[in-house]
Motif scaffolding. Structure first.
Motif, PDB file in Angstrom:
ATOM      1  N   ARG A  83       0.826  -1.202   0.000  1.00 36.13           N
ATOM      2  CA  ARG A  83       0.000   0.000   0.000  1.00 36.13           C
ATOM      3  C   ARG A  83       0.862   1.255   0.000  1.00 36.13           C
ATOM      4  O   ARG A  83       0.573   2.233  -0.688  1.00 36.13           O
ATOM      5  CB  ARG A  83      -0.928  -0.002   1.220  1.00 36.13           C
ATOM      6  N   GLN A  84       1.935   1.224   0.807  1.00 35.03           N
ATOM      7  CA  GLN A  84       2.835   2.372   0.824  1.00 35.03           C
ATOM      8  C   GLN A  84       3.460   2.599  -0.556  1.00 35.03           C
ATOM      9  O   GLN A  84       3.611   3.745  -1.012  1.00 35.03           O
ATOM     10  CB  GLN A  84       3.939   2.161   1.869  1.00 35.03           C
ATOM     11  N   GLN A  85       3.822   1.506  -1.230  1.00 37.94           N
ATOM     12  CA  GLN A  85       4.329   1.636  -2.588  1.00 37.94           C
ATOM     13  C   GLN A  85       3.275   2.242  -3.512  1.00 37.94           C
ATOM     14  O   GLN A  85       3.590   3.090  -4.365  1.00 37.94           O
ATOM     15  CB  GLN A  85       4.753   0.264  -3.124  1.00 37.94           C
ATOM     16  N   ALA A 187      -4.841  -2.458  -2.429  1.00 39.32           N
ATOM     17  CA  ALA A 187      -4.038  -2.770  -1.246  1.00 39.32           C
ATOM     18  C   ALA A 187      -4.874  -2.644   0.027  1.00 39.32           C
ATOM     19  O   ALA A 187      -4.754  -3.464   0.948  1.00 39.32           O
ATOM     20  CB  ALA A 187      -2.826  -1.839  -1.179  1.00 39.32           C
ATOM     21  N   ASP A 188      -5.740  -1.619   0.084  1.00 39.39           N
ATOM     22  CA  ASP A 188      -6.625  -1.470   1.237  1.00 39.39           C
ATOM     23  C   ASP A 188      -7.566  -2.668   1.359  1.00 39.39           C
ATOM     24  O   ASP A 188      -7.816  -3.175   2.469  1.00 39.39           O
ATOM     25  CB  ASP A 188      -7.449  -0.181   1.113  1.00 39.39           C
ATOM     26  N   ALA A 189      -8.112  -3.112   0.219  1.00 40.49           N
ATOM     27  CA  ALA A 189      -9.027  -4.260   0.237  1.00 40.49           C
ATOM     28  C   ALA A 189      -8.299  -5.524   0.698  1.00 40.49           C
ATOM     29  O   ALA A 189      -8.856  -6.335   1.458  1.00 40.49           O
ATOM     30  CB  ALA A 189      -9.637  -4.467  -1.144  1.00 40.49           C
ATOM     31  N   THR A 190      -7.040  -5.695   0.252  1.00 41.58           N
ATOM     32  CA  THR A 190      -6.267  -6.863   0.668  1.00 41.58           C
ATOM     33  C   THR A 190      -6.018  -6.831   2.171  1.00 41.58           C
ATOM     34  O   THR A 190      -6.166  -7.849   2.866  1.00 41.58           O
ATOM     35  CB  THR A 190      -4.933  -6.903  -0.081  1.00 41.58           C
ATOM     36  N   GLN A 191      -5.670  -5.650   2.684  1.00 43.25           N
ATOM     37  CA  GLN A 191      -5.471  -5.531   4.128  1.00 43.25           C
ATOM     38  C   GLN A 191      -6.754  -5.840   4.893  1.00 43.25           C
ATOM     39  O   GLN A 191      -6.728  -6.532   5.917  1.00 43.25           O
ATOM     40  CB  GLN A 191      -4.987  -4.118   4.466  1.00 43.25           C
TER      41      GLN A 191
END
Length: 344
Positions: A83-85, A187-191
């Motif tokens: 997500r940071q990437q 990435a948010d959804a994966t987290q």
């Protein structure tokens, strides 16, 4: 074997009907049953802790067991790094948009400059042509001015082409911004998904009940859907029994039922008719005679009063045999022997 069971059930009913507590009453033999719930894992993994033992009473939402979540936590951290990437990618793409917008403005300024130069060159050519016709200027000057106009026209065409390229680059940069934002969302959804799996790795009681079986032990590796505990809800108890088809057709859901257990014949427990099968059980392949039709039995279920069960949870036992009594005439009174008598 099925026909034998049907005959026994019909015999038991006829005997009760003829010599029971009173006319207009029917009964059926059955056993106490309670709703059972299996507490199982959502994902495969190693069972870390089991926090309850067989026989424990648990409340809805109580933590019963935990699965190891180190792998899930590592996956969550990896998703956080991605997500940071993605966030950095958004900043880079937005910077590219700013660069492309500046390039577009620069090329638009060049177009304006070339248009001004073309206008000046065309005016100069017009004047030199007039002077040449009047003999005040040479043809060489006219040719030079004409060449200058063509050169400026070519430069203007090149500047306009650069504007088109700059606009295309700006659109591509904006698309990259959209893609970068989508990567952040993914990435948010994966987290969120991994966090949901971590939460689901803590097994909680879906309803209040009693632990009947402890199926798995701490340290065992279970597959997805692996059972850890079996709960029984002692506040959701019923008795299933069978009645003949001529009785089943007269029964209405919600009708009053009185239950007498073999283990506690001094009590008469209140219940309500909650289910009547829509198809007959123990049905012969061919029904041609009246005697065969008497073999048709329907499955019926009576649910015991929940408030009564709630006040005596520690006394409730499943599997106890007993007799369920029903009235064919709802207006008739219960005989004294079947009047309600419940534990205090």
């Amino acid at each position: 074997m099925i026909l034998v069971a049907a005959g026994a059930a019909a015999y038991a009913w006829h005997g009760t009907h003829a010599g029971g507590p009173g006319p207009g009453l029917v009964s059926g033999n059955g056993r106490i049953e309670a709703t059972e719930v299996d507490v199982a894992t959502k994902l495969g993994g190693r069972l870390q802790d089991v926090l309850v033992d067989e026989g424990d009473f648990v409340s809805a939402g109580q933590v019963l067991a935990r699965m190891q979540v180190q792998t899930l936590e590592a996956q969550r951290d990896e998703a956080g790094a991605r997500r940071q990437q993605a966030v950095a990618g958004v900043a880079s793409a937005e910077a590219q948009v700013a660069v492309r917008e500046s390039e577009l403005q620069a090329t638009l300024a060049q177009v304006a400059q070339r248009e001004a130069e073309l206008d000046a060159a065309q005016r100069r050519l017009a004047r030199s042509g007039t002077l040449a016709r009047e003999g005040a200027s040479s043809e060489q000057e006219v040719d030079d001015d004409r060449s200058r106009v063509r050169s400026v026209q070519a430069a203007l065409a090149a500047a306009r082409a650069q504007v088109g390229a700059a606009r295309a680059g700006l659109a591509a940069a904006r698309t990259q911004v959209t893609g970068a934002h989508a990567a952040v969302g993914a990435a948010d959804a994966t987290q969120a998904r991994i966090q949901a799996d971590i939460v689901d790795s803590t097994l909680v009681a879906p309803r209040a009940g009693r632990v009947q079986y402890r199926i798995a032990q701490a340290g065992e590796v279970l597959g997805g859907g692996g059972k850890v505990l079996n709960l029984v809800d002692l506040s959701d108890v019923s008795m299933t029994f069978f009645v003949p088809e001529q009785v089943a057709g007269k029964l209405a859901l919600g009708s009053e039922v009185h239950v007498v257990l073999d283990a506690a014949p001094q009590y008469v427990i209140p219940a309500r008719l909650s289910y009547v099968a829509s198809t007959a059980q123990f049905t012969p392949k061919t029904v041609e005679t009246a005697s065969e039709r008497q073999k048709l039995m329907f499955r019926v279920k009576a649910r015991i009063d929940r408030e009564l069960l709630q006040s005596h949870l520690r006394l409730v036992k499943t599997g106890l045999p007993g007799v369920a009594w029903l009235k064919l005439d709802p207006q008739a009174a219960w005989p004294e022997s079947l009047a309600l008598k419940v534990p205090q």
